[in-house]
Write a protein that holds these residues in place. Structure first.
Motif, PDB file in Angstrom:
ATOM      1  N   TYR A  88       0.845  -1.198   0.000  1.00 50.32           N
ATOM      2  CA  TYR A  88       0.000   0.000   0.000  1.00 50.32           C
ATOM      3  C   TYR A  88       0.880   1.247   0.000  1.00 50.32           C
ATOM      4  CZ  TYR A  88      -3.238   3.592   1.616  1.00 50.32           C
ATOM      5  OH  TYR A  88      -3.969   4.732   1.734  1.00 50.32           O
ATOM      6  N   PHE A  89       0.508   2.224  -0.847  1.00 49.62           N
ATOM      7  CA  PHE A  89       1.289   3.468  -0.958  1.00 49.62           C
ATOM      8  C   PHE A  89       0.330   4.650  -1.029  1.00 49.62           C
ATOM      9  CE2 PHE A  89       3.832   6.397  -3.863  1.00 49.62           C
ATOM     10  CZ  PHE A  89       4.580   6.921  -2.807  1.00 49.62           C
ATOM     11  N   PRO A  90       0.337   5.547  -0.024  1.00 47.65           N
ATOM     12  CA  PRO A  90      -0.621   6.661   0.021  1.00 47.65           C
ATOM     13  C   PRO A  90      -0.161   7.909  -0.745  1.00 47.65           C
ATOM     14  CG  PRO A  90       0.656   6.636   2.019  1.00 47.65           C
ATOM     15  CD  PRO A  90       1.141   5.465   1.203  1.00 47.65           C
ATOM     16  N   TYR A  91       0.502   7.716  -1.891  1.00 46.05           N
ATOM     17  CA  TYR A  91       1.030   8.807  -2.717  1.00 46.05           C
ATOM     18  C   TYR A  91       2.233   9.485  -2.050  1.00 46.05           C
ATOM     19  CZ  TYR A  91      -3.367   8.286  -5.236  1.00 46.05           C
ATOM     20  OH  TYR A  91      -4.431   7.768  -5.925  1.00 46.05           O
ATOM     21  N   PHE A 116       2.731  -5.211   3.253  1.00 52.41           N
ATOM     22  CA  PHE A 116       3.725  -4.140   3.335  1.00 52.41           C
ATOM     23  C   PHE A 116       3.062  -2.810   2.973  1.00 52.41           C
ATOM     24  CE2 PHE A 116       5.896  -7.990   1.881  1.00 52.41           C
ATOM     25  CZ  PHE A 116       6.836  -8.162   2.893  1.00 52.41           C
ATOM     26  N   PHE A 117       3.652  -1.730   3.442  1.00 55.77           N
ATOM     27  CA  PHE A 117       3.250  -0.413   2.967  1.00 55.77           C
ATOM     28  C   PHE A 117       4.488   0.438   2.738  1.00 55.77           C
ATOM     29  CE2 PHE A 117       3.043  -0.117   7.613  1.00 55.77           C
ATOM     30  CZ  PHE A 117       3.691   1.078   7.895  1.00 55.77           C
ATOM     31  N   LEU A 118       4.315   1.393   1.834  1.00 56.70           N
ATOM     32  CA  LEU A 118       5.416   2.238   1.382  1.00 56.70           C
ATOM     33  C   LEU A 118       5.106   3.682   1.723  1.00 56.70           C
ATOM     34  CD1 LEU A 118       8.043   1.637  -0.382  1.00 56.70           C
ATOM     35  CD2 LEU A 118       6.744   2.519  -2.320  1.00 56.70           C
ATOM     36  N   THR A 119       6.094   4.411   2.202  1.00 56.51           N
ATOM     37  CA  THR A 119       5.955   5.856   2.392  1.00 56.51           C
ATOM     38  C   THR A 119       7.000   6.550   1.527  1.00 56.51           C
ATOM     39  OG1 THR A 119       7.504   5.937   4.266  1.00 56.51           O
ATOM     40  CG2 THR A 119       5.172   5.542   4.774  1.00 56.51           C
ATOM     41  N   GLY A 120       6.664   7.745   1.062  1.00 55.81           N
ATOM     42  CA  GLY A 120       7.614   8.463   0.221  1.00 55.81           C
ATOM     43  C   GLY A 120       7.366   9.952   0.244  1.00 55.81           C
ATOM     44  N   GLU A 121       8.422  10.694  -0.014  1.00 55.78           N
ATOM     45  CA  GLU A 121       8.278  12.152  -0.095  1.00 55.78           C
ATOM     46  C   GLU A 121       9.214  12.715  -1.142  1.00 55.78           C
ATOM     47  OE1 GLU A 121      11.304  14.191   3.114  1.00 55.78           O
ATOM     48  OE2 GLU A 121       9.335  13.569   3.865  1.00 55.78           O
ATOM     49  N   MET A 122       8.795  13.844  -1.708  1.00 56.57           N
ATOM     50  CA  MET A 122       9.625  14.634  -2.607  1.00 56.57           C
ATOM     51  C   MET A 122       9.801  15.995  -1.964  1.00 56.57           C
ATOM     52  SD  MET A 122       8.299  13.738  -6.437  1.00 56.57           S
ATOM     53  CE  MET A 122       8.302  12.036  -7.027  1.00 56.57           C
ATOM     54  N   GLY A 129       4.851  -2.770  11.729  1.00 53.80           N
ATOM     55  CA  GLY A 129       5.243  -1.403  11.404  1.00 53.80           C
ATOM     56  C   GLY A 129       6.741  -1.166  11.353  1.00 53.80           C
ATOM     57  N   GLN A 130       7.537  -2.233  11.216  1.00 50.73           N
ATOM     58  CA  GLN A 130       8.996  -2.102  11.204  1.00 50.73           C
ATOM     59  C   GLN A 130       9.509  -1.739   9.809  1.00 50.73           C
ATOM     60  OE1 GLN A 130      11.222  -2.326  13.909  1.00 50.73           O
ATOM     61  NE2 GLN A 130       9.258  -2.153  14.981  1.00 50.73           N
ATOM     62  N   LEU A 131      10.463  -0.805   9.782  1.00 49.90           N
ATOM     63  CA  LEU A 131      11.113  -0.429   8.519  1.00 49.90           C
ATOM     64  C   LEU A 131      12.035  -1.566   8.073  1.00 49.90           C
ATOM     65  CD1 LEU A 131      11.788   1.826   6.390  1.00 49.90           C
ATOM     66  CD2 LEU A 131      13.681   2.480   7.901  1.00 49.90           C
ATOM     67  N   ILE A 132      11.863  -2.031   6.840  1.00 48.52           N
ATOM     68  CA  ILE A 132      12.713  -3.109   6.339  1.00 48.52           C
ATOM     69  C   ILE A 132      13.585  -2.674   5.162  1.00 48.52           C
ATOM     70  CG2 ILE A 132      11.165  -4.936   7.118  1.00 48.52           C
ATOM     71  CD1 ILE A 132      10.070  -5.123   4.284  1.00 48.52           C
ATOM     72  N   TRP A 133      13.304  -1.494   4.599  1.00 49.19           N
ATOM     73  CA  TRP A 133      14.111  -1.007   3.476  1.00 49.19           C
ATOM     74  C   TRP A 133      13.843   0.473   3.283  1.00 49.19           C
ATOM     75  CZ3 TRP A 133      12.575   1.432  -0.996  1.00 49.19           C
ATOM     76  CH2 TRP A 133      13.549   1.590  -1.987  1.00 49.19           C
ATOM     77  N   SER A 134      14.875   1.210   2.914  1.00 53.02           N
ATOM     78  CA  SER A 134      14.710   2.633   2.592  1.00 53.02           C
ATOM     79  C   SER A 134      15.791   3.041   1.615  1.00 53.02           C
ATOM     80  CB  SER A 134      14.769   3.500   3.853  1.00 53.02           C
ATOM     81  OG  SER A 134      16.047   3.429   4.457  1.00 53.02           O
ATOM     82  N   ASP A 135      15.519   4.115   0.875  1.00 57.74           N
ATOM     83  CA  ASP A 135      16.498   4.605  -0.088  1.00 57.74           C
ATOM     84  C   ASP A 135      16.218   6.072  -0.389  1.00 57.74           C
ATOM     85  OD1 ASP A 135      18.662   4.596  -1.793  1.00 57.74           O
ATOM     86  OD2 ASP A 135      18.023   2.794  -2.857  1.00 57.74           O
ATOM     87  N   MET A 172      15.918  18.387  -5.743  1.00 56.90           N
ATOM     88  CA  MET A 172      14.765  17.653  -5.239  1.00 56.90           C
ATOM     89  C   MET A 172      15.236  16.321  -4.670  1.00 56.90           C
ATOM     90  SD  MET A 172      11.331  16.296  -7.175  1.00 56.90           S
ATOM     91  CE  MET A 172      10.896  17.943  -7.745  1.00 56.90           C
ATOM     92  N   ILE A 173      14.889  16.064  -3.420  1.00 57.97           N
ATOM     93  CA  ILE A 173      15.276  14.832  -2.745  1.00 57.97           C
ATOM     94  C   ILE A 173      14.079  13.885  -2.734  1.00 57.97           C
ATOM     95  CG2 ILE A 173      16.166  13.821  -0.612  1.00 57.97           C
ATOM     96  CD1 ILE A 173      17.300  16.631   0.036  1.00 57.97           C
ATOM     97  N   VAL A 174      14.248  12.718  -3.319  1.00 55.71           N
ATOM     98  CA  VAL A 174      13.191  11.705  -3.377  1.00 55.71           C
ATOM     99  C   VAL A 174      13.584  10.563  -2.451  1.00 55.71           C
ATOM    100  CG1 VAL A 174      11.851  10.171  -4.856  1.00 55.71           C
ATOM    101  CG2 VAL A 174      12.741  12.326  -5.775  1.00 55.71           C
ATOM    102  N   SER A 175      12.761  10.304  -1.422  1.00 58.61           N
ATOM    103  CA  SER A 175      13.054   9.242  -0.465  1.00 58.61           C
ATOM    104  C   SER A 175      11.828   8.381  -0.259  1.00 58.61           C
ATOM    105  CB  SER A 175      13.514   9.827   0.877  1.00 58.61           C
ATOM    106  OG  SER A 175      12.506  10.651   1.434  1.00 58.61           O
ATOM    107  N   ILE A 176      12.023   7.076  -0.118  1.00 63.07           N
ATOM    108  CA  ILE A 176      10.926   6.151   0.144  1.00 63.07           C
ATOM    109  C   ILE A 176      11.378   5.105   1.160  1.00 63.07           C
ATOM    110  CG2 ILE A 176       9.783   6.452  -2.083  1.00 63.07           C
ATOM    111  CD1 ILE A 176      11.035   3.934  -3.062  1.00 63.07           C
ATOM    112  N   GLY A 177      10.408   4.540   1.884  1.00 64.29           N
ATOM    113  CA  GLY A 177      10.695   3.504   2.862  1.00 64.29           C
ATOM    114  C   GLY A 177       9.649   2.410   2.803  1.00 64.29           C
ATOM    115  N   LEU A 178      10.059   1.169   2.985  1.00 66.88           N
ATOM    116  CA  LEU A 178       9.167   0.013   2.945  1.00 66.88           C
ATOM    117  C   LEU A 178       9.039  -0.561   4.357  1.00 66.88           C
ATOM    118  CD1 LEU A 178       7.581  -1.940   1.027  1.00 66.88           C
ATOM    119  CD2 LEU A 178       9.652  -3.363   1.004  1.00 66.88           C
TER     120      LEU A 178
END
Length: 313
Positions: free
Chosen positions: A24-27, A87-93, A112-118, A100-106
């Motif tokens: 799930y990704f809420p934009y 899983f759910f994904l969060t991201g921001e620009m 609710g534990q973070l398992i990946w980010s970039d 512009m910094i683009v970051s996302i986390g899985l």
């Protein structure tokens, strides 16, 4: 028969859909970025992730108008549970002046534990597409998106990197040595240097070389070589061949009492090697070369093996 085909198709569809885990990704949350890009970039990320075949990205329903306001972490997790997504994904620009910094986390939905980010940085809107491609490939893996970069998806932000979208040229210098197999020579190893102009055409690299080696066997030559890189990555092995014009001058061992002799003509080359940091402004290349002359010197055809390290910029 038609029923069997239909059942097989349904079974294959079920297997394929189960293979892709729901995320799930809420934009994207947009910070100092025009809200009009929120839906389009999120949809583009969904397309790339879905096509990668590992995950199926689930977005909230599209609103009739207006921006999509960011959900809280708890709301995102609750929506992921409601969607049956493990899983759910969060991201921001986040735009800071021209960057512009683009970051996302899985995250895992159950705890609710973070398992990946970039995180990647863009210098313009032209960077967003290659950045989203890289992030979609890296989601949930152990490799950072920046390490997945290839010569077709280089962002403008990386000022120390060359954007290899078109053919590019570099000038290089190198040092090395060759070992010839000519009789009546006391030392068959010669060392020397060279210079090259290289044209990177992405699928093919063309080199114009001038080489000078000195010893009991002096070798001078100019050649044109074509190299085939095996991958599109920053680091890649390659093979190739070439044709050139050059000369051999030999100094015989003392026992032969013969004066130095020389001959010249065409030479053929076979290359193999490895390119380091192909997209960098400074490129390092290691090459092993086998060559053979198409002329004779003392009734012998000169041939040998060589190795060089080249620095191009």
């Amino acid at each position: 028969m038609k029923k069997l085909i239909l059942l097989f198709t349904l079974a294959l569809t079920c297997i394929t859909s189960q293979a892709q885990e729901k995320v799930y990704f809420p934009y994207f949350e947009m910070i100092n970025v025009h809200g009009g890009y929120q839906y389009s970039t999120s949809k583009l990320l969904k397309t790339y992730i879905d096509n990668a075949g590992r995950y199926q990205l689930i977005l909230p329903p599209k609103q009739a108008e207006g921006d999509y306001f960011p959900e809280t972490f708890a709301e995102t997790r609750e929506n992921a549970i409601a969607q049956g997504a493990p899983f759910f994904l969060t991201g921001e620009m986040n735009a800071l002046e021209d960057i512009m910094i683009v970051s996302i986390g899985l995250y895992r939905t159950d705890d609710g534990q973070l398992i990946w980010s970039d995180l990647l940085k863009a210098a313009s809107l032209d960077d967003l597409d290659p950045i989203l491609i890289l992030l979609s490939k890296a989601v949930g893996t152990k490799t950072k998106a920046s390490q997945m970069e290839d010569i077709y998806s280089v962002s403008e932000f990386e000022t120390n990197e060359l954007t290899k979208k078109d053919a590019s040229s570099t000038f290089g210098i190198y040092i090395g040595g060759i070992h010839t197999f000519h009789p009546n020579v006391q030392n068959n190893f010669s060392s020397g240097f060279g210079a090259k102009i290289s044209y990177d055409l992405r699928d093919l690299i063309l080199d114009l070389n001038g080489e000078f080696y000195f010893g009991d066997v002096d070798v001078l030559d100019f050649n044109l070589s074509a190299l085939y890189p095996f991958t599109q990555g920053r680091k890649t092995p390659f093979v190739g061949g070439g044709l050139g014009y050059g000369s051999h001058r030999i100094t015989h061992n003392e026992a032969s009492f013969a004066p130095p002799e020389n001959s010249k003509g065409l030479l053929g080359y076979a290359h193999a090697g490895y390119i380091f940091s192909r997209t960098s402004n400074v490129q390092l290349r290691a090459t092993v070369t086998a060559y053979s002359a198409m002329y004779r010197l003392q009734r012998e055809v000169p041939f040998g093996m060589g190795f060089n390290l080249a620095l191009s910029f």
